[in-house]
Scaffold this motif. Sequence first.
Motif, PDB file in Angstrom:
ATOM      1  N   SER A   1       4.169 -19.800  19.906  1.00  0.00           N
ATOM      2  CA  SER A   1       5.260 -19.144  19.184  1.00  0.00           C
ATOM      3  C   SER A   1       4.764 -18.377  17.966  1.00  0.00           C
ATOM      4  CB  SER A   1       6.313 -20.168  18.753  1.00  0.00           C
ATOM      5  OG  SER A   1       6.948 -20.709  19.870  1.00  0.00           O
ATOM      6  N   ILE A   2       3.840 -18.956  17.243  1.00  0.00           N
ATOM      7  CA  ILE A   2       3.287 -18.286  16.059  1.00  0.00           C
ATOM      8  C   ILE A   2       2.523 -17.030  16.476  1.00  0.00           C
ATOM      9  CG2 ILE A   2       1.572 -18.492  14.212  1.00  0.00           C
ATOM     10  CD1 ILE A   2       2.499 -21.482  13.999  1.00  0.00           C
ATOM     11  N   GLU A   3       1.744 -17.137  17.545  1.00  0.00           N
ATOM     12  CA  GLU A   3       0.987 -15.981  18.020  1.00  0.00           C
ATOM     13  C   GLU A   3       1.931 -14.871  18.498  1.00  0.00           C
ATOM     14  OE1 GLU A   3      -2.950 -15.194  20.748  1.00  0.00           O
ATOM     15  OE2 GLU A   3      -2.469 -17.241  20.144  1.00  0.00           O
ATOM     16  N   VAL A   4       2.991 -15.236  19.214  1.00  0.00           N
ATOM     17  CA  VAL A   4       3.977 -14.255  19.672  1.00  0.00           C
ATOM     18  C   VAL A   4       4.654 -13.595  18.478  1.00  0.00           C
ATOM     19  CG1 VAL A   4       6.192 -13.995  20.852  1.00  0.00           C
ATOM     20  CG2 VAL A   4       4.360 -15.310  21.920  1.00  0.00           C
ATOM     21  N   GLU A   5       5.048 -14.392  17.504  1.00  0.00           N
ATOM     22  CA  GLU A   5       5.696 -13.843  16.306  1.00  0.00           C
ATOM     23  C   GLU A   5       4.795 -12.822  15.621  1.00  0.00           C
ATOM     24  OE1 GLU A   5       6.297 -16.021  12.307  1.00  0.00           O
ATOM     25  OE2 GLU A   5       8.167 -16.286  13.418  1.00  0.00           O
ATOM     26  N   ASN A   6       3.516 -13.118  15.517  1.00  0.00           N
ATOM     27  CA  ASN A   6       2.583 -12.185  14.880  1.00  0.00           C
ATOM     28  C   ASN A   6       2.461 -10.880  15.660  1.00  0.00           C
ATOM     29  OD1 ASN A   6       2.034 -13.838  12.676  1.00  0.00           O
ATOM     30  ND2 ASN A   6       0.389 -14.886  13.749  1.00  0.00           N
ATOM     31  N   ILE A   7       2.485 -10.965  16.983  1.00  0.00           N
ATOM     32  CA  ILE A   7       2.432  -9.761  17.814  1.00  0.00           C
ATOM     33  C   ILE A   7       3.668  -8.904  17.597  1.00  0.00           C
ATOM     34  CG2 ILE A   7       2.552  -8.951  20.218  1.00  0.00           C
ATOM     35  CD1 ILE A   7       0.771 -11.417  20.912  1.00  0.00           C
ATOM     36  N   LEU A   8       4.824  -9.535  17.441  1.00  0.00           N
ATOM     37  CA  LEU A   8       6.077  -8.795  17.303  1.00  0.00           C
ATOM     38  C   LEU A   8       6.232  -8.105  15.944  1.00  0.00           C
ATOM     39  CD1 LEU A   8       8.576 -11.252  19.033  1.00  0.00           C
ATOM     40  CD2 LEU A   8       7.443  -9.238  20.009  1.00  0.00           C
ATOM     41  N   LYS A   9       5.424  -8.463  14.987  1.00  0.00           N
ATOM     42  CA  LYS A   9       5.482  -7.821  13.663  1.00  0.00           C
ATOM     43  C   LYS A   9       4.751  -6.485  13.714  1.00  0.00           C
ATOM     44  CE  LYS A   9       5.473 -12.266  11.401  1.00  0.00           C
ATOM     45  NZ  LYS A   9       4.607 -13.196  10.684  1.00  0.00           N
ATOM     46  N   ASP A  10       5.184  -5.668  14.618  1.00  0.00           N
ATOM     47  CA  ASP A  10       4.579  -4.367  14.903  1.00  0.00           C
ATOM     48  C   ASP A  10       5.451  -3.272  14.291  1.00  0.00           C
ATOM     49  OD1 ASP A  10       2.885  -2.483  16.679  1.00  0.00           O
ATOM     50  OD2 ASP A  10       4.941  -2.087  17.352  1.00  0.00           O
ATOM     51  N   GLU A  11       4.843  -2.344  13.605  1.00  0.00           N
ATOM     52  CA  GLU A  11       5.593  -1.311  12.897  1.00  0.00           C
ATOM     53  C   GLU A  11       6.465  -0.490  13.845  1.00  0.00           C
ATOM     54  OE1 GLU A  11       7.001   1.453  10.117  1.00  0.00           O
ATOM     55  OE2 GLU A  11       5.750   2.185  11.727  1.00  0.00           O
ATOM     56  N   GLU A  12       5.923  -0.083  14.970  1.00  0.00           N
ATOM     57  CA  GLU A  12       6.703   0.724  15.911  1.00  0.00           C
ATOM     58  C   GLU A  12       7.880  -0.075  16.472  1.00  0.00           C
ATOM     59  OE1 GLU A  12       6.022   2.918  20.186  1.00  0.00           O
ATOM     60  OE2 GLU A  12       4.395   3.033  18.719  1.00  0.00           O
ATOM     61  N   LEU A  13       7.642  -1.315  16.844  1.00  0.00           N
ATOM     62  CA  LEU A  13       8.729  -2.152  17.360  1.00  0.00           C
ATOM     63  C   LEU A  13       9.805  -2.352  16.301  1.00  0.00           C
ATOM     64  CD1 LEU A  13       9.847  -3.886  19.673  1.00  0.00           C
ATOM     65  CD2 LEU A  13       8.547  -5.805  18.725  1.00  0.00           C
ATOM     66  N   LEU A  14       9.402  -2.622  15.068  1.00  0.00           N
ATOM     67  CA  LEU A  14      10.385  -2.814  13.996  1.00  0.00           C
ATOM     68  C   LEU A  14      11.190  -1.543  13.735  1.00  0.00           C
ATOM     69  CD1 LEU A  14       8.269  -5.024  11.586  1.00  0.00           C
ATOM     70  CD2 LEU A  14      10.237  -5.735  12.969  1.00  0.00           C
ATOM     71  N   ARG A  15      10.550  -0.388  13.828  1.00  0.00           N
ATOM     72  CA  ARG A  15      11.294   0.877  13.681  1.00  0.00           C
ATOM     73  C   ARG A  15      12.347   1.018  14.769  1.00  0.00           C
ATOM     74  NH1 ARG A  15       8.644   5.967  11.361  1.00  0.00           N
ATOM     75  NH2 ARG A  15       7.100   5.174   9.916  1.00  0.00           N
ATOM     76  N   LEU A  16      11.960   0.677  15.998  1.00  0.00           N
ATOM     77  CA  LEU A  16      12.910   0.778  17.109  1.00  0.00           C
ATOM     78  C   LEU A  16      14.085  -0.170  16.926  1.00  0.00           C
ATOM     79  CD1 LEU A  16      10.396   1.045  20.077  1.00  0.00           C
ATOM     80  CD2 LEU A  16      11.902   2.867  19.237  1.00  0.00           C
TER      81      LEU A  16
ATOM     82  N   ILE B   1      12.603  -0.118  23.536  1.00  0.00           N
ATOM     83  CA  ILE B   1      12.168  -1.414  23.008  1.00  0.00           C
ATOM     84  C   ILE B   1      11.435  -2.211  24.094  1.00  0.00           C
ATOM     85  CG2 ILE B   1      12.965  -3.643  22.112  1.00  0.00           C
ATOM     86  CD1 ILE B   1      15.214  -2.014  20.676  1.00  0.00           C
ATOM     87  N   CYS B   2      11.977  -2.203  25.307  1.00  0.00           N
ATOM     88  CA  CYS B   2      11.314  -2.916  26.409  1.00  0.00           C
ATOM     89  C   CYS B   2       9.928  -2.330  26.682  1.00  0.00           C
ATOM     90  CB  CYS B   2      12.175  -2.863  27.669  1.00  0.00           C
ATOM     91  SG  CYS B   2      13.676  -3.865  27.563  1.00  0.00           S
ATOM     92  N   ASP B   3       9.815  -1.009  26.643  1.00  0.00           N
ATOM     93  CA  ASP B   3       8.505  -0.372  26.851  1.00  0.00           C
ATOM     94  C   ASP B   3       7.520  -0.775  25.761  1.00  0.00           C
ATOM     95  OD1 ASP B   3       9.373   0.919  29.145  1.00  0.00           O
ATOM     96  OD2 ASP B   3       9.740   2.842  28.144  1.00  0.00           O
ATOM     97  N   ARG B   4       7.987  -0.833  24.512  1.00  0.00           N
ATOM     98  CA  ARG B   4       7.085  -1.209  23.426  1.00  0.00           C
ATOM     99  C   ARG B   4       6.650  -2.664  23.553  1.00  0.00           C
ATOM    100  NH1 ARG B   4       2.868   0.301  20.950  1.00  0.00           N
ATOM    101  NH2 ARG B   4       2.537  -0.804  19.004  1.00  0.00           N
ATOM    102  N   LEU B   5       7.590  -3.543  23.898  1.00  0.00           N
ATOM    103  CA  LEU B   5       7.233  -4.949  24.121  1.00  0.00           C
ATOM    104  C   LEU B   5       6.151  -5.055  25.193  1.00  0.00           C
ATOM    105  CD1 LEU B   5      10.496  -7.091  24.125  1.00  0.00           C
ATOM    106  CD2 LEU B   5       8.426  -7.495  22.795  1.00  0.00           C
TER     107      LEU B   5
END
Length: 163
Positions: A7-22, A116-120
């Motif tokens: 979960s921690i590793e996944v959370e760190n991956i999701l802290k992506d600038e492009e994903l957060l913008r989307l 968002i799905c594409d970025r994930l």
Amino acid sequence: MDLKDFSIEVENILKDEELLRLLHNKPQNRLDDPLDESKPNILEKDDEELWELIDFHLIPAIKIDDLEENQICRIFYYAGNGAPTNTNYLFSNQEYIFDVLVHNDFQIMDKRLEMICDRLNDLIFNKRVGGIGKTLFKRRHPINAPKNYMAFRLIYEFCNENF
């Protein structure tokens, strides 16, 4: 690897600038690109504001009680099925589920759900997360969503070994 570590590793991956913008930048019109370089870099916000934004859009559980009053995009992420690759619990393959919800106002303007799905997928598929094997894409399908929202569920498997 323990579920908490996944979960921690996944959370760190999701802290992506492009994903957060989307997830965060609501379109003003059909030509308003959420990834436009002229928009502020979300990761450069002060810590308190950044964490508030992350905690609002990326949730390691299902929280929908505030969706009717907010018109937002959100990702819920949580562990799914796990299966051992041998007799040791720590060497199991682990499914991870990502539920992506997008308000119709975003979707109508720029197909934000697909973006968002594409970025994930860019961030997770075929990457080494939590093990020695690469992450496999298992499936994507629409799920029921609250009124005025659309949603997809994406399921990946984090593998300790690829056979």
